[in-house]
Scaffold this motif. Structure first.
Motif, PDB file in Angstrom:
ATOM      1  N   PRO A 104      -8.952   6.027   4.008  1.00 10.34           N
ATOM      2  CA  PRO A 104      -8.067   5.769   5.148  1.00 10.34           C
ATOM      3  C   PRO A 104      -8.750   5.848   6.509  1.00 10.34           C
ATOM      4  O   PRO A 104      -8.173   5.432   7.504  1.00 10.34           O
ATOM      5  CB  PRO A 104      -6.987   6.842   5.005  1.00 10.34           C
ATOM      6  CG  PRO A 104      -7.609   7.920   4.206  1.00 10.34           C
ATOM      7  CD  PRO A 104      -8.607   7.258   3.307  1.00 10.34           C
ATOM      8  N   THR A 105      -9.984   6.334   6.560  1.00 14.42           N
ATOM      9  CA  THR A 105     -10.690   6.401   7.838  1.00 14.42           C
ATOM     10  C   THR A 105     -11.434   5.109   8.159  1.00 14.42           C
ATOM     11  O   THR A 105     -11.866   4.911   9.297  1.00 14.42           O
ATOM     12  CB  THR A 105     -11.698   7.569   7.851  1.00 14.42           C
ATOM     13  OG1 THR A 105     -12.698   7.337   6.849  1.00 14.42           O
ATOM     14  CG2 THR A 105     -11.002   8.897   7.593  1.00 14.42           C
ATOM     15  N   LYS A 106     -11.572   4.210   7.192  1.00 11.97           N
ATOM     16  CA  LYS A 106     -12.284   2.946   7.412  1.00 11.97           C
ATOM     17  C   LYS A 106     -11.410   1.972   8.207  1.00 11.97           C
ATOM     18  O   LYS A 106     -10.205   1.875   7.980  1.00 11.97           O
ATOM     19  CB  LYS A 106     -12.675   2.294   6.083  1.00 11.97           C
ATOM     20  CG  LYS A 106     -13.589   3.134   5.224  1.00 11.97           C
ATOM     21  CD  LYS A 106     -14.981   3.109   5.771  1.00 11.97           C
ATOM     22  CE  LYS A 106     -15.914   3.853   4.833  1.00 11.97           C
ATOM     23  NZ  LYS A 106     -17.253   3.942   5.341  1.00 11.97           N
ATOM     24  N   GLN A 107     -12.025   1.243   9.118  1.00 12.88           N
ATOM     25  CA  GLN A 107     -11.275   0.313   9.966  1.00 12.88           C
ATOM     26  C   GLN A 107     -10.627  -0.800   9.164  1.00 12.88           C
ATOM     27  O   GLN A 107      -9.493  -1.186   9.430  1.00 12.88           O
ATOM     28  CB  GLN A 107     -12.183  -0.271  11.059  1.00 12.88           C
ATOM     29  CG  GLN A 107     -11.427  -1.086  12.083  1.00 12.88           C
ATOM     30  CD  GLN A 107     -10.333  -0.297  12.797  1.00 12.88           C
ATOM     31  OE1 GLN A 107     -10.553   0.827  13.244  1.00 12.88           O
ATOM     32  NE2 GLN A 107      -9.131  -0.857  12.882  1.00 12.88           N
ATOM     33  N   ASP A 118       2.318  -3.929   7.267  1.00 11.83           N
ATOM     34  CA  ASP A 118       3.441  -3.427   8.064  1.00 11.83           C
ATOM     35  C   ASP A 118       4.062  -4.543   8.908  1.00 11.83           C
ATOM     36  O   ASP A 118       5.283  -4.625   9.042  1.00 11.83           O
ATOM     37  CB  ASP A 118       2.985  -2.278   8.969  1.00 11.83           C
ATOM     38  CG  ASP A 118       2.669  -1.009   8.190  1.00 11.83           C
ATOM     39  OD1 ASP A 118       3.112  -0.886   7.025  1.00 11.83           O
ATOM     40  OD2 ASP A 118       1.964  -0.141   8.744  1.00 11.83           O
ATOM     41  N   MET A 120      -3.448  -2.223   6.412  1.00 10.31           N
ATOM     42  CA  MET A 120      -2.165  -1.532   6.512  1.00 10.31           C
ATOM     43  C   MET A 120      -1.316  -2.142   7.629  1.00 10.31           C
ATOM     44  O   MET A 120      -0.115  -2.357   7.465  1.00 10.31           O
ATOM     45  CB  MET A 120      -2.384  -0.031   6.738  1.00 10.31           C
ATOM     46  CG  MET A 120      -2.992   0.671   5.539  1.00 10.31           C
ATOM     47  SD  MET A 120      -3.582   2.347   5.874  1.00 10.31           S
ATOM     48  CE  MET A 120      -2.081   3.188   6.266  1.00 10.31           C
ATOM     49  N   LYS A 121      -1.947  -2.457   8.773  1.00 11.88           N
ATOM     50  CA  LYS A 121      -1.228  -3.077   9.896  1.00 11.88           C
ATOM     51  C   LYS A 121      -0.683  -4.448   9.509  1.00 11.88           C
ATOM     52  O   LYS A 121       0.437  -4.807   9.875  1.00 11.88           O
ATOM     53  CB  LYS A 121      -2.151  -3.207  11.114  1.00 11.88           C
ATOM     54  CG  LYS A 121      -2.382  -1.910  11.837  1.00 11.88           C
ATOM     55  CD  LYS A 121      -3.283  -2.123  13.035  1.00 11.88           C
ATOM     56  CE  LYS A 121      -3.637  -0.812  13.686  1.00 11.88           C
ATOM     57  NZ  LYS A 121      -4.582  -0.988  14.804  1.00 11.88           N
ATOM     58  N   VAL A 125      -5.637   5.712   0.509  1.00 14.12           N
ATOM     59  CA  VAL A 125      -4.637   4.655   0.608  1.00 14.12           C
ATOM     60  C   VAL A 125      -4.765   3.856  -0.679  1.00 14.12           C
ATOM     61  O   VAL A 125      -5.859   3.407  -1.028  1.00 14.12           O
ATOM     62  CB  VAL A 125      -4.880   3.751   1.832  1.00 14.12           C
ATOM     63  CG1 VAL A 125      -3.907   2.589   1.840  1.00 14.12           C
ATOM     64  CG2 VAL A 125      -4.764   4.555   3.111  1.00 14.12           C
ATOM     65  N   VAL A 152       0.214   5.585   1.014  1.00 10.10           N
ATOM     66  CA  VAL A 152      -0.687   6.649   1.427  1.00 10.10           C
ATOM     67  C   VAL A 152      -0.484   7.811   0.457  1.00 10.10           C
ATOM     68  O   VAL A 152       0.644   8.163   0.130  1.00 10.10           O
ATOM     69  CB  VAL A 152      -0.394   7.080   2.883  1.00 10.10           C
ATOM     70  CG1 VAL A 152      -1.304   8.219   3.304  1.00 10.10           C
ATOM     71  CG2 VAL A 152      -0.541   5.900   3.826  1.00 10.10           C
ATOM     72  N   LYS A 196      -7.335   0.386   7.777  1.00 12.28           N
ATOM     73  CA  LYS A 196      -6.303   0.432   8.816  1.00 12.28           C
ATOM     74  C   LYS A 196      -5.797  -0.972   9.144  1.00 12.28           C
ATOM     75  O   LYS A 196      -4.594  -1.170   9.341  1.00 12.28           O
ATOM     76  CB  LYS A 196      -6.856   1.106  10.074  1.00 12.28           C
ATOM     77  CG  LYS A 196      -7.195   2.567   9.870  1.00 12.28           C
ATOM     78  CD  LYS A 196      -7.877   3.151  11.092  1.00 12.28           C
ATOM     79  CE  LYS A 196      -8.351   4.567  10.836  1.00 12.28           C
ATOM     80  NZ  LYS A 196      -9.099   5.105  11.974  1.00 12.28           N
ATOM     81  N   ASP A 197      -6.712  -1.934   9.186  1.00 12.69           N
ATOM     82  CA  ASP A 197      -6.336  -3.324   9.481  1.00 12.69           C
ATOM     83  C   ASP A 197      -5.408  -3.884   8.403  1.00 12.69           C
ATOM     84  O   ASP A 197      -4.406  -4.533   8.709  1.00 12.69           O
ATOM     85  CB  ASP A 197      -7.571  -4.209   9.604  1.00 12.69           C
ATOM     86  CG  ASP A 197      -8.427  -3.881  10.820  1.00 12.69           C
ATOM     87  OD1 ASP A 197      -7.915  -3.220  11.753  1.00 12.69           O
ATOM     88  OD2 ASP A 197      -9.614  -4.286  10.827  1.00 12.69           O
ATOM     89  N   TYR A 249       0.848  -1.196   0.000  1.00 11.13           N
ATOM     90  CA  TYR A 249       0.000   0.000   0.000  1.00 11.13           C
ATOM     91  C   TYR A 249       0.880   1.241   0.000  1.00 11.13           C
ATOM     92  O   TYR A 249       2.065   1.185   0.309  1.00 11.13           O
ATOM     93  CB  TYR A 249      -0.941   0.024   1.208  1.00 11.13           C
ATOM     94  CG  TYR A 249      -0.277   0.376   2.520  1.00 11.13           C
ATOM     95  CD1 TYR A 249      -0.185   1.696   2.939  1.00 11.13           C
ATOM     96  CD2 TYR A 249       0.250  -0.612   3.346  1.00 11.13           C
ATOM     97  CE1 TYR A 249       0.423   2.014   4.144  1.00 11.13           C
ATOM     98  CE2 TYR A 249       0.850  -0.306   4.545  1.00 11.13           C
ATOM     99  CZ  TYR A 249       0.936   1.018   4.943  1.00 11.13           C
ATOM    100  OH  TYR A 249       1.543   1.345   6.135  1.00 11.13           O
TER     101      TYR A 249
END
Length: 121
Positions: A77-80, A90, A86-87, A63, A52, A83-84, A50
């Motif tokens: 990028p505000t959706k959960q 990472d 992306m984590k 994203v 940003v 974020k999941d 991904y």
């Protein structure tokens, strides 16, 4: 006449050389800005990376996920779920950078080869 034809050809060349990526209703502009978001959550298993978007250069935050087939889709990028994902990516990168070795490979590395020798002191 010549000038207008040259302008037209120049614009045509720009359109051909700067393709946009479309996937599942989401578009990515060549400048890596999002113009809309994918509406459904993408399965984590098909996401490979991904990026940003640049908030100062783009009119809306985003994203950009790279998925199977090297396709790119934009997500909010505000959706959960975003974020999941992306984590997860990472965490995979962190494991690789820390020298993570899969269990199957560790077992292979531990096995002594048949032509290894031991020294007794």
């Amino acid at each position: 006449m010549k000038a207008s034809m040259m302008i037209f050809l120049h614009l045509l060349l720009m359109v051909i050389c700067c393709p946009t990526a479309f996937a599942a209703g989401a578009a990515v502009l060549p400048s890596s800005c999002c113009v809309n978001y994918i509406q459904k959550a993408i399965p984590a298993s098909i996401v490979s990376s991904y990026q940003v978007t640049n908030r100062s250069a783009c009119s809306m935050p985003g994203v950009i996920f790279t998925i199977r087939g090297n396709r790119q889709v934009c997500a909010d990028p505000t959706k959960q779920w975003v974020k999941d994902r992306m984590k997860i990516i990472d965490a995979k990168k962190a494991k690789l950078s820390l020298g993570f070795v899969p269990k199957a490979l560790k077992k292979t590395l531990r096995k002594p080869s048949s032509n290894s020798t031991t020294l007794n002191h």
